[in-house]
Design an enzyme around this catalytic site. Structure first.
Site, mmCIF file in Angstrom:
data_model
loop_
_atom_site.group_PDB
_atom_site.id
_atom_site.type_symbol
_atom_site.label_atom_id
_atom_site.label_comp_id
_atom_site.label_asym_id
_atom_site.label_seq_id
_atom_site.Cartn_x
_atom_site.Cartn_y
_atom_site.Cartn_z
ATOM 1 N N GLY A 225 0.524 -1.397 -0.146
ATOM 2 C CA GLY A 225 0.086 0.058 -0.230
ATOM 3 C C GLY A 225 1.028 1.104 0.147
ATOM 4 O O GLY A 225 1.840 1.532 -1.165
ATOM 5 N N GLY A 255 2.934 0.011 -9.310
ATOM 6 C CA GLY A 255 3.478 0.967 -9.154
ATOM 7 C C GLY A 255 2.761 1.658 -10.747
ATOM 8 O O GLY A 255 2.060 3.248 -9.617
ATOM 9 N N ASP A 256 3.094 2.032 -10.990
ATOM 10 C CA ASP A 256 2.263 2.678 -12.147
ATOM 11 C C ASP A 256 0.689 2.499 -12.251
ATOM 12 O O ASP A 256 -0.441 3.587 -12.269
ATOM 13 C CB ASP A 256 2.835 2.082 -14.071
ATOM 14 C CG ASP A 256 3.871 2.740 -13.703
ATOM 15 O OD1 ASP A 256 4.928 3.432 -13.517
ATOM 16 O OD2 ASP A 256 4.184 1.859 -14.822
#
Length: 318
Positions: A225, A255-256
């Site tokens: 998270g 992450g993208d």
């Protein structure tokens, strides 16, 4: 719509190689070749989430033409500035038996001052119809470390908030230009603030430093998270947003996907905490797919209920 900027775009090739070992011959059991670069991955995910998006940046040579053709096949709108140099090719090797991944990224083609000015002018034109701009990834050689700062300021003057996901001096310059949101991972955040994070208190202090450097809001992403500072003034909150990790098929581009989810929710004017939760759900769901920017909108909605948001205790010195 949402604009995504990828100034060092690439063709990304990902191969799955069981029991991968350096110096040995292997056979891949699965492979995927897609248009890539962080901003393009974000655009792909936004498109799959049903949000209006246009991808822009630099593209050059036969590889650049191939990149644009692949985006057209995915029904992602594009408006790239063509350059003389050849768009780069990146390689990622995933070992499905261990979950480890090895990345080999080319540096990318150099851009000229004239090409940079052409792009800046084009982005200003696109900003007329934009609600939000996501700038992500590395700068190509020749662009100048201050280019992100210039773009952040220009978009801000036009009333378009910018979310920035980069690293190093380019990221630091963008921060100081007053970016709306930054989303570094832990290692990138440590580099930006100049200290290592040992515990949550260090992370909270790191978030505070990112705001002091110029960001209005900031999130430090983690495998499960993120920790974030949201709101301003008396409404400022430090929160942790997390979900249970799923058994990954691939973590490439998670992450993208987080960034795309955050942008998708922000586009709909959801509260900041909800934007982060949607981003975390998108990041987690993306690990179930082979290839960056791949998310299933229906599965994301299912995962939202498993995302937890809690306020963090803030030390008095922060």
């Amino acid at each position: 719509m949402i604009i995504t900027v990828t100034l060092n775009a690439a063709i990304d090739r990902t191969v799955a190689v069981p029991n991968f070992r350096l110096g040995h011959r292997h056979r891949a059991v699965e492979s995927r070749t897609v248009a890539g670069g962080k901003g393009i991955n974000v655009a792909r995910a936004l498109n799959r989430l049903g949000r209006p998006v246009i991808a822009t940046g630099f593209a050059g040579g036969p590889t650049g033409a191939r990149l644009l053709e692949q985006l057209r096949e995915e029904a992602v709108l594009t408006d790239f500035t063509r350059i003389a140099g050849e768009t780069r090719i990146n390689m990622a090797v995933i070992d499905p038996t261990s979950g480890e991944q090895t990345e080999i990224n080319e540096r990318g083609p150099a851009v000229s001052p004239e090409e940079v000015e052409a792009f800046v002018g084009r982005l200003g034109y696109l900003a007329v119809g934009a609600e939000l701009c996501v700038i992500a990834g590395t700068l190509p050689p020749g662009a100048g470390e201050d280019l992100y700062a210039r773009l952040v300021k220009d978009m801000g003057d036009r009333g378009v908030p910018v979310i920035l996901d980069a690293e190093g001096e380019a990221m630091l310059a963008g921060l100081r230009a007053g970016v709306a949101m930054v989303t570094p991972n832990e290692l990138e955040a440590e580099e930006l603030v100049g200290q290592e994070f040992g515990d949550r208190q260090d992370l909270v202090q790191g978030l505070s430093e990112l705001v002091r450097l110029g960001a209005r809001e900031a999130a430090i992403t983690r495998p499960d998270g993120c920790l974030a500072v949201i709101g301003e003034g008396a409404e400022q909150r430090f929160v942790e947003v997390r979900t249970e990790s799923l058994e990954p098929v691939s973590t490439v581009g998670s992450g993208d996907a987080f960034l795309a989810g955050y942008a998708a929710a922000r586009y709909e004017d959801r509260p900041s905490a909800d934007c982060l939760a949607y981003g975390v759900a998108c990041g987690a769901e993306s690990t179930q797919h082979f290839g960056a920017g791949m998310v299933d909108r229906n599965q994301v909605e299912r995962l939202i209920g498993e995302v937890h948001v809690q306020d963090l205790e803030v030390p008095a010195e922060v």
